[in-house]
Design an enzyme around this catalytic site. Structure first.
Site, short mmCIF file in Angstrom:
data_model
loop_
_atom_site.label_atom_id
_atom_site.label_comp_id
_atom_site.label_asym_id
_atom_site.label_seq_id
_atom_site.Cartn_x
_atom_site.Cartn_y
_atom_site.Cartn_z
N CYS A 54 16.70 41.82 1.68
CA CYS A 54 16.94 42.23 3.06
C CYS A 54 17.41 43.68 3.08
O CYS A 54 18.40 44.01 2.41
CB CYS A 54 17.99 41.32 3.70
SG CYS A 54 18.55 41.88 5.33
N CYS A 57 21.25 44.07 4.06
CA CYS A 57 22.33 43.58 3.21
C CYS A 57 22.85 44.72 2.33
O CYS A 57 22.09 45.65 1.99
CB CYS A 57 21.85 42.42 2.35
SG CYS A 57 21.64 40.86 3.27
N HIS A 93 24.47 38.20 5.74
CA HIS A 93 23.10 38.00 6.18
C HIS A 93 22.93 36.80 7.10
O HIS A 93 22.14 36.84 8.05
CB HIS A 93 22.19 37.83 4.96
CG HIS A 93 20.74 37.68 5.30
ND1 HIS A 93 19.91 38.76 5.58
CD2 HIS A 93 19.95 36.56 5.44
CE1 HIS A 93 18.69 38.32 5.86
NE2 HIS A 93 18.69 37.00 5.78
N ASN A 133 17.83 41.83 20.44
CA ASN A 133 16.82 40.78 20.46
C ASN A 133 17.09 39.90 19.24
O ASN A 133 17.04 40.39 18.11
CB ASN A 133 15.41 41.35 20.36
CG ASN A 133 14.98 42.03 21.63
OD1 ASN A 133 15.72 42.06 22.61
ND2 ASN A 133 13.80 42.62 21.62
N HIS A 144 18.85 39.22 9.74
CA HIS A 144 20.21 39.75 9.57
C HIS A 144 20.75 40.23 10.93
O HIS A 144 20.06 40.93 11.65
CB HIS A 144 20.18 40.92 8.59
CG HIS A 144 21.52 41.35 8.10
ND1 HIS A 144 21.87 41.30 6.77
CD2 HIS A 144 22.61 41.83 8.75
CE1 HIS A 144 23.11 41.73 6.63
NE2 HIS A 144 23.58 42.06 7.83
N HIS A 146 21.78 42.05 13.97
CA HIS A 146 21.72 43.46 14.32
C HIS A 146 21.26 43.62 15.76
O HIS A 146 20.70 42.72 16.36
CB HIS A 146 20.76 44.20 13.39
CG HIS A 146 19.30 43.85 13.61
ND1 HIS A 146 18.75 42.67 13.16
CD2 HIS A 146 18.30 44.52 14.23
CE1 HIS A 146 17.46 42.63 13.49
NE2 HIS A 146 17.16 43.73 14.15
N GLN A 148 20.13 47.07 18.74
CA GLN A 148 19.53 48.38 18.78
C GLN A 148 20.10 49.21 19.93
O GLN A 148 20.75 48.67 20.84
CB GLN A 148 18.01 48.29 18.93
CG GLN A 148 17.33 47.58 17.76
CD GLN A 148 15.83 47.78 17.79
OE1 GLN A 148 15.34 48.90 17.76
NE2 GLN A 148 15.11 46.68 17.84
#
Length: 264
Positions: A54, A57, A93, A133, A144, A146, A148
């Protein structure tokens, strides 16, 4: 707002790769509605659900060092690279936003605030849209945790309409009744009176705050508590990690006077 209406960009989110994509760019304007849309074909070439390691990570491409929260420029941007950022919520993760707990969520909110302030100070940025999203069903290509950030050179259509309408929680929440979900400190969560999706929630402070940077310490803790609670409720409702889209609607940063802007 947590529901299923993506930003006005014709692309999916959650991108990573080992090489930089060229700045994207077919910007179109709807001749009837005036809506600005970014059509970004280059994002179709981004890595999708990588099976070997990933990049988010610790030790990965985008996180070479240990971290709690982290941001970086999107390698596969929907607009110019300096307008698109990725925010990592945790180095774990398999975490979710709700599993971060209030302390972890406060760290994310702190980073959101930092990026909103820095991007919003730029003369070429009129609106900073922080969003997430989650899930491949809504276009996220990496699991993972996250989100934006898009730094627009205009105020996106949806946010512009909310501002023009003078959106405020009193109009929708004061008589929510069975649509009311929960209160935390100065924040409330409820189902919109005319939700356009099967599952939709609005979160807002009861006292007007124009943007995330204007929240005091108590307000940030209330927001963190609210997000951890509400997002956990969604997963419990269906007994699975529910795919969702979340936006932070805020005051534009175009230098204008926005006395009615109400963070939600």
């Amino acid at each position: 707002t947590i529901s299923s209406d993506p930003p006005s960009t014709n692309s999916s989110n959650g991108s990573r790769g080992s090489v930089s994509a060229p700045p994207a760019g077919d910007v179109r304007v709807d001749p009837y509605l005036g809506t600005v849309v970014h059509v970004v074909g280059t994002r179709q070439a981004r890595p999708n659900l990588p099976s070997t390691g990933c990049p988010f990570c610790p030790g990965g491409l985008e996180a070479p060092e240990p971290y709690d929260v982290r941001w970086f420029k999107n390698r596969w941007p929907a607009m110019h690279p300096d307008r698109c950022e990725v925010v990592l919520y945790t180095s774990q993760h398999d975490a979710t936003f709700s599993s971060l707990g209030v302390e972890g969520a406060r760290k994310v909110i702190g980073l959101w605030t930092e990026r909103f302030t820095e991007l919003g100070a730029r003369a070429d940025v009129d609106y900073v849209l922080i969003f997430e999203n989650r899930g491949p069903e809504v276009g996220a290509t990496i699991a993972h945790p996250h989100g934006q950030i898009y730094a627009y050179d205009h105020v996106p259509d949806r946010q512009s309409r909310l501002l023009a309408a003078g959106w405020r929680p009193d109009d929708d929440a004061i008589d929510a009744g069975e649509r009311h979900v929960v209160d935390h400190g100065g924040w409330s969560a409820w189902v919109p009176v005319a939700a356009t999706f099967p599952v939709a929630l609005t979160l807002a402070p009861r006292e007007r705050v124009p943007d995330i940077a204007s929240l005091d310490e108590a307000g940030r803790t209330d927001l963190a508590t609210m997000l951890v609670d509400v997002l956990a409720r969604l997963d419990r409702l269906y007994g699975m990690p529910v795919p969702y889209m979340m936006w932070l609607n805020q005051r534009p940063t175009d230098g204008g006077d926005w006395p009615g802007a109400w963070f939600n």
